[in-house]
Write an enzyme that holds these catalytic residues in place. Sequence first.
Site, PDB file in Angstrom:
ATOM      1  N   SER A 166       0.765  -1.198   0.009  1.00 60.48           N
ATOM      2  CA  SER A 166       0.058   0.119  -0.096  1.00 60.48           C
ATOM      3  C   SER A 166       0.850   1.254  -0.040  1.00 60.48           C
ATOM      4  O   SER A 166       1.972   1.094   0.580  1.00 60.48           O
ATOM      5  CB  SER A 166      -0.957   0.050   1.450  1.00 60.48           C
ATOM      6  OG  SER A 166      -1.600   1.375   1.222  1.00 60.48           O
ATOM      7  N   LYS A 190      -4.731  -6.797   3.533  1.00 60.51           N
ATOM      8  CA  LYS A 190      -4.591  -5.544   2.252  1.00 60.51           C
ATOM      9  C   LYS A 190      -6.128  -5.185   1.918  1.00 60.51           C
ATOM     10  O   LYS A 190      -6.304  -4.081   1.762  1.00 60.51           O
ATOM     11  CB  LYS A 190      -3.765  -5.818   1.200  1.00 60.51           C
ATOM     12  CG  LYS A 190      -3.861  -4.942   0.022  1.00 60.51           C
ATOM     13  CD  LYS A 190      -3.330  -3.579   0.539  1.00 60.51           C
ATOM     14  CE  LYS A 190      -2.808  -2.404  -0.586  1.00 60.51           C
ATOM     15  NZ  LYS A 190      -3.624  -2.361  -1.713  1.00 60.51           N
ATOM     16  N   HIS A 233      -7.602  -3.457   4.670  1.00 62.58           N
ATOM     17  CA  HIS A 233      -7.108  -2.185   4.651  1.00 62.58           C
ATOM     18  C   HIS A 233      -7.861  -1.104   3.796  1.00 62.58           C
ATOM     19  O   HIS A 233      -8.126  -0.042   4.044  1.00 62.58           O
ATOM     20  CB  HIS A 233      -5.806  -2.216   4.370  1.00 62.58           C
ATOM     21  CG  HIS A 233      -5.084  -0.831   3.876  1.00 62.58           C
ATOM     22  ND1 HIS A 233      -5.064  -0.400   2.905  1.00 62.58           N
ATOM     23  CD2 HIS A 233      -4.238   0.057   4.536  1.00 62.58           C
ATOM     24  CE1 HIS A 233      -4.473   0.751   2.808  1.00 62.58           C
ATOM     25  NE2 HIS A 233      -3.937   1.012   4.000  1.00 62.58           N
ATOM     26  N   ASN A 234      -7.965  -1.790   2.568  1.00 61.07           N
ATOM     27  CA  ASN A 234      -8.739  -0.752   1.498  1.00 61.07           C
ATOM     28  C   ASN A 234     -10.213  -0.340   2.001  1.00 61.07           C
ATOM     29  O   ASN A 234     -10.463   0.457   1.739  1.00 61.07           O
ATOM     30  CB  ASN A 234      -8.624  -1.594   0.154  1.00 61.07           C
ATOM     31  CG  ASN A 234      -7.161  -1.345  -0.474  1.00 61.07           C
ATOM     32  OD1 ASN A 234      -6.062  -1.190   0.268  1.00 61.07           O
ATOM     33  ND2 ASN A 234      -7.077  -1.550  -1.865  1.00 61.07           N
ATOM     34  N   GLU A 247     -10.022   2.141   4.390  1.00 62.85           N
ATOM     35  CA  GLU A 247     -10.075   3.424   3.455  1.00 62.85           C
ATOM     36  C   GLU A 247     -10.956   3.992   3.112  1.00 62.85           C
ATOM     37  O   GLU A 247     -11.262   5.009   2.834  1.00 62.85           O
ATOM     38  CB  GLU A 247      -8.698   3.065   2.521  1.00 62.85           C
ATOM     39  CG  GLU A 247      -8.344   4.048   1.616  1.00 62.85           C
ATOM     40  CD  GLU A 247      -7.377   3.552   0.656  1.00 62.85           C
ATOM     41  OE1 GLU A 247      -6.521   2.678   0.817  1.00 62.85           O
ATOM     42  OE2 GLU A 247      -7.664   3.854  -0.698  1.00 62.85           O
TER      43      GLU A 247
END
Length: 477
Positions: free
Chosen positions: A128, A182, A185-186, A189
């Site tokens: 990232s 990941k 995480h997105n 976000e």
Amino acid sequence: PLAQIGVTGLAVMGRNLARNFARHGYRVAVHNRTEARTRALVDEFGGEGDFTATASLEEFTAALERPRRLVIMVKAGQPTDDVIDELVPLLDEGDVVVDGGNAHFLDTRRREQALRERGLHFVGSGVSGGEQGALEGPSIMPGGSEESYRVLGPLLEDIAAQVDGRPCCTHVGPDGAGHFVKMVHNGIEYADMQLIAEAYDLLRHAGGLQPPEIAAVFREWNGGRLESYLIGITADVLAHTDAATGRPFVDVVLDRAEQKGTGRWTVQTALELGVPVSGIAEAVFARSLSGHAELRKASAGLPGPTETWLDSAASDRFAEDVEQALYASKIVAYAQGFQQIQAGSDEYGWRIDPGAMATIWRGGCIIRARFLDRIRAAYEGDRERPSLLTDEHFLQALAGAQSAWRRVVSTAAQLGVPTPGFATALAYYDSLRARVLPAALIQGQRDFFGAHTYRRIDRDGSFHTRWEEPGRPEEER
Ligand code: NBP
């Protein structure tokens, strides 16, 4: 001497990762399907370090020391499978193949198993930080075997972002764990961006502030507990003036948010795992709704409230209230994301350390923030905690924020400013808090129309009521 690491796929991400390795003193073999990109890299940046340009995958694999370490950085999906299929016959037992693209974790699980059966290590790694992160230090989330991390970890930790002397890279867990993390995480976000966008919308369309003034508010917030990359860039975007028209940049951009799909994957996976990530889901739906131009146009005549602005007395403390609501909603969104990580870890047996994830997100990635240190501390106190909301720090923050949070959500409803993120976060908070939920009634409805049975608070077992024969005792099923 042979190269210590190879990178194939030299679009923005791959090129910058290769340069990052080279700048850290590693000998890097580079390859790209279209050779022009390889040449361009070496022509332009060859002076930054020791590159070996290769024209075919045969040359590429021959240029690497054993066990080979090579990073695939191509478009996610079929292209990744194509490259793996071409590479595998050229590799030897013990080699480590990294996929640094945004793969779905289930694809990573499949690929890892296939390569393991051939004696190869496959590392699905989240990377990232975008283009700049790849060059200057991303947050790296590698999955795969322990052995692969022994061979690869030191290099990745070297090129990752560093915060307080610690690298933003750690071994996440086996097979798909890195790409799973990941993905979440997105998703977080998405939620964070949506909440920030709602805060802006409220300050503008309820508070009556103009974009440059709102930029100043965000700058101020960025000096406090909300300090983060996303708040910082929000201030910059809001302060930006369109060169062609002289208008605020946000007023000349079409209000339809796009997405590449990792937010959607997060929500789909959460539904499968049964984790209520309502904040992330609302963020994905909000983007989707913004893109429904026809629907929005057809709905423009729907009646709204007569009141549309705050009175000035209320507006004085409004920005402060919005800051509180934003912080509280953000805590909820992160709590939900971390709950999903724990659920995924349990489902797939990954044994992910949530505190370590907060630690490696403190730098390099899009959601980097001061706040993550608090999350790290919360999990260091209790790795198995059922929710971040129960951590003493967050509990205090929510206690302090809740009246403002409620004022903001009710003001938004009264003035007709949509705040799906703030509202769903508050509803989640109140649902968790509730001693009794109306789920008992839903169980009654289900039993009524489908004899789905219910459990009682005072006796064990499953029960069904004969709804068509009032007065008959319920039956145990
Ligand atoms: P792209 O996702 O735009 O992919 C372009 C690269 O894929 C080029 O090197 C291209 O080679 C190669 N490629 C394709 Br397309 N099909 C191929 C095939 N069948 N065989 C071999 N190579 C093939 O590049 P990117 O934006 O640098 O992203 C790379 C990966 O990193 C993606 O998975 C992306 O999701 C992920 N990622 C991107 C970001 C970001 O901010 N952009 C951040 C984090 C992760 P060619 O030059 O010959 O066409």
